[in-house]
Design a protein around this motif. Structure first.
Motif, mmCIF file in Angstrom:
data_model
loop_
_atom_site.group_PDB
_atom_site.id
_atom_site.type_symbol
_atom_site.label_atom_id
_atom_site.label_comp_id
_atom_site.label_asym_id
_atom_site.label_seq_id
_atom_site.Cartn_x
_atom_site.Cartn_y
_atom_site.Cartn_z
ATOM 1 N N THR A 38 0.916 -0.904 0.152
ATOM 2 C CA THR A 38 0.114 -0.089 0.052
ATOM 3 C C THR A 38 0.918 1.448 -0.028
ATOM 4 O O THR A 38 0.446 2.292 -0.594
ATOM 5 C CB THR A 38 -0.985 -0.370 1.041
ATOM 6 O OG1 THR A 38 -1.455 -0.959 0.911
ATOM 7 C CG2 THR A 38 -1.965 0.913 1.213
ATOM 8 N N GLU A 39 1.748 1.354 1.086
ATOM 9 C CA GLU A 39 2.403 2.174 1.035
ATOM 10 C C GLU A 39 3.727 2.220 -0.318
ATOM 11 O O GLU A 39 3.534 3.636 -0.836
ATOM 12 C CB GLU A 39 3.697 2.738 1.527
ATOM 13 C CG GLU A 39 4.384 3.500 2.660
ATOM 14 C CD GLU A 39 4.888 3.357 3.892
ATOM 15 O OE1 GLU A 39 4.730 3.851 4.426
ATOM 16 O OE2 GLU A 39 6.294 3.222 3.652
ATOM 17 N N ASP A 40 4.256 1.108 -0.157
ATOM 18 C CA ASP A 40 5.268 1.459 -2.155
ATOM 19 C C ASP A 40 4.769 1.691 -3.267
ATOM 20 O O ASP A 40 5.090 2.752 -4.183
ATOM 21 C CB ASP A 40 5.592 -0.038 -1.916
ATOM 22 C CG ASP A 40 6.175 -0.724 -0.711
ATOM 23 O OD1 ASP A 40 7.049 -0.315 0.000
ATOM 24 O OD2 ASP A 40 6.346 -2.347 -0.595
ATOM 25 N N PHE A 81 5.534 5.151 -5.023
ATOM 26 C CA PHE A 81 5.767 5.057 -6.270
ATOM 27 C C PHE A 81 4.860 6.136 -7.535
ATOM 28 O O PHE A 81 5.543 6.675 -8.632
ATOM 29 C CB PHE A 81 5.987 3.572 -6.830
ATOM 30 C CG PHE A 81 5.575 3.313 -8.635
ATOM 31 C CD1 PHE A 81 6.696 3.062 -9.196
ATOM 32 C CD2 PHE A 81 4.991 2.786 -9.149
ATOM 33 C CE1 PHE A 81 6.963 3.501 -10.257
ATOM 34 C CE2 PHE A 81 4.492 2.402 -10.484
ATOM 35 C CZ PHE A 81 5.862 3.316 -11.532
ATOM 36 N N LEU A 82 3.728 5.629 -7.626
ATOM 37 C CA LEU A 82 3.374 6.296 -8.283
ATOM 38 C C LEU A 82 3.310 8.324 -7.603
ATOM 39 O O LEU A 82 3.765 9.226 -8.360
ATOM 40 C CB LEU A 82 1.343 6.465 -7.423
ATOM 41 C CG LEU A 82 1.302 5.025 -8.324
ATOM 42 C CD1 LEU A 82 -0.118 4.594 -7.260
ATOM 43 C CD2 LEU A 82 1.329 4.896 -9.630
ATOM 44 N N HIS A 83 3.504 8.388 -6.499
ATOM 45 C CA HIS A 83 3.728 10.144 -5.775
ATOM 46 C C HIS A 83 4.631 10.995 -6.615
ATOM 47 O O HIS A 83 4.511 11.567 -7.293
ATOM 48 C CB HIS A 83 3.934 10.424 -4.689
ATOM 49 C CG HIS A 83 3.613 12.037 -3.784
ATOM 50 N ND1 HIS A 83 2.268 12.483 -4.155
ATOM 51 C CD2 HIS A 83 4.164 12.456 -3.545
ATOM 52 C CE1 HIS A 83 2.559 13.985 -3.734
ATOM 53 N NE2 HIS A 83 3.836 13.551 -3.349
ATOM 54 N N HIS A 140 -3.152 9.849 -9.133
ATOM 55 C CA HIS A 140 -2.971 8.769 -8.248
ATOM 56 C C HIS A 140 -3.069 7.285 -9.085
ATOM 57 O O HIS A 140 -2.646 6.635 -9.792
ATOM 58 C CB HIS A 140 -2.592 8.331 -7.031
ATOM 59 C CG HIS A 140 -1.858 9.306 -6.249
ATOM 60 N ND1 HIS A 140 -2.079 10.965 -6.289
ATOM 61 C CD2 HIS A 140 -0.212 10.225 -5.760
ATOM 62 C CE1 HIS A 140 -0.723 11.665 -5.921
ATOM 63 N NE2 HIS A 140 -0.212 10.963 -5.986
ATOM 64 N N LEU A 141 -4.694 7.111 -8.919
ATOM 65 C CA LEU A 141 -5.796 6.410 -9.345
ATOM 66 C C LEU A 141 -5.553 6.592 -10.333
ATOM 67 O O LEU A 141 -5.610 5.702 -11.003
ATOM 68 C CB LEU A 141 -7.276 6.968 -8.835
ATOM 69 C CG LEU A 141 -7.775 5.911 -7.165
ATOM 70 C CD1 LEU A 141 -8.694 6.674 -6.560
ATOM 71 C CD2 LEU A 141 -7.171 4.455 -7.359
ATOM 72 N N CYS A 172 -5.244 0.626 -2.740
ATOM 73 C CA CYS A 172 -5.409 1.424 -2.100
ATOM 74 C C CYS A 172 -4.572 2.970 -1.407
ATOM 75 O O CYS A 172 -4.796 4.086 -1.228
ATOM 76 C CB CYS A 172 -5.659 0.262 -0.679
ATOM 77 S SG CYS A 172 -6.983 -1.371 -0.863
ATOM 78 N N GLY A 173 -3.302 1.933 -1.978
ATOM 79 C CA GLY A 173 -1.823 3.423 -2.182
ATOM 80 C C GLY A 173 -2.553 4.488 -2.889
ATOM 81 O O GLY A 173 -1.924 5.550 -1.864
ATOM 82 N N ALA A 174 -3.229 4.041 -3.824
ATOM 83 C CA ALA A 174 -3.530 5.506 -4.973
ATOM 84 C C ALA A 174 -4.898 5.494 -4.188
ATOM 85 O O ALA A 174 -4.764 7.589 -4.369
ATOM 86 C CB ALA A 174 -3.706 4.117 -6.420
ATOM 87 N N ALA A 175 -5.526 5.286 -3.631
ATOM 88 C CA ALA A 175 -6.082 6.070 -3.392
ATOM 89 C C ALA A 175 -6.200 6.716 -1.906
ATOM 90 O O ALA A 175 -6.375 8.201 -1.935
ATOM 91 C CB ALA A 175 -7.901 5.149 -3.070
#
Length: 274
Positions: free
Chosen positions: A110-112, A116-118, A187-188, A214-217
């Motif tokens: 979730t964090e990774d 990564f997206l950010h 992100h999504l 979930c991380g993206a959201a």
């Protein structure tokens, strides 16, 4: 306690304080203004972001907590149950054992994925580039992000799942909730594009997993990407407590232990030649 000069030190906080007669949390009277008036999810968001979530952000945040709460007999659940078997007097130890297993393979994705997206979005906009407005442009950005990740020798977080080979059922639902709530952001959108481009970028079609979405959201609802694993652990804490409640009602940890112990056998160690 006083400092060497005799002055009483002060410790500023924007979270909680208390006196003999009241408890203050986030600038509000806990008993009179918060209890029974806000949900635990809203409070958890508020504690980290230091502001109340919008209705759309809260809806997505609580959907994420539900999505990550429990996935059956994962290593985190087994660790909690076996620790409870060994130390039934230490419920906190059993919970901690399960939470300590949240890493790069379970929960930590979730964090990774959020980070990564950010990072990809930050790199793209650093030179004054606008974010994509079409799927084709998002796809191009996704291919670039995948290529950069491959150059580091690391997997693309959020791609693939050991069980849901044809698609994680949580992924489209959470994306739909975010869109309906009006908080589907970059992100999504980049995460969706990475899914579309996985075959071209990675060499095989891989599903977008639930931990990744979930991380993206969470990143899209303005939570700090450096803390996203904490929200996964917050969700899993509820699941682990459920696992331990079931272990108390219908124990299986001793069976797990005995199965491993009674089927262990000795082999000569495979040592390198000297």
């Amino acid at each position: 306690m006083t400092d060497p000069n005799g002055a009483v030190p002060t410790y500023p906080t924007s979270l909680g304080t208390s006196t003999a007669t009241e408890i203050n949390l986030l600038g509000h009277d806990l008993a009179g203004e918060l209890m029974g008036k806000i949900s635990f999810g809203e409070l958890a968001y508020w504690l980290v972001a230091t502001r109340r979530p919008t209705p759309g952000q809260l809806r997505v945040f609580e959907a994420v907590l539900v999505a990550l709460a429990d996935h059956g007999f994962t290593p985190t659940a087994i660790a909690a149950r076996v620790t409870y078997l060994s130390a039934p007097d230490s419920l906190q130890g059993a919970l901690a054992a399960g939470l300590l297993g949240g890493g790069s393979r379970f929960l930590g994705v979730t964090e990774d994925c959020g980070q990564f997206l950010h990072a990809a979005i930050t790199d793209h906009t650093a030179n004054g580039n606008a974010l994509p407005t079409t799927d084709a442009d998002w796809d191009e950005m996704a291919l670039d992000a995948i290529a950069r990740q491959k150059q580091t020798g690391k997997h693309v977080p959020g791609l693939g799942h050991p069980n849901h080979k044809d698609g994680d059922p949580r992924t489209p639902v959470l994306i739909g909730i975010a869109e309906d709530a009006g908080v589907k952001g970059p992100h999504l959108r980049l995460f969706e594009a990475i899914g579309r481009m996985s075959e071209r970028g990675v060499g095989r079609k891989l599903p977008l997993n639930g931990a990744g979405v979930c991380g993206a959201a969470l990143a899209d609802i303005d939570l700090p990407v450096e803390l996203l694993r904490g929200f996964a652990l917050l969700a899993r804490c509820a699941g682990l407590l459920g696992q331990l409640a079931e272990e108390h009602r219908a124990p299986i940890a001793n069976q797990i232990y005995m199965s491993v112990d009674r089927n262990a056998y000795y082999v000569e160690p495979d040592l390198p030649a000297t």
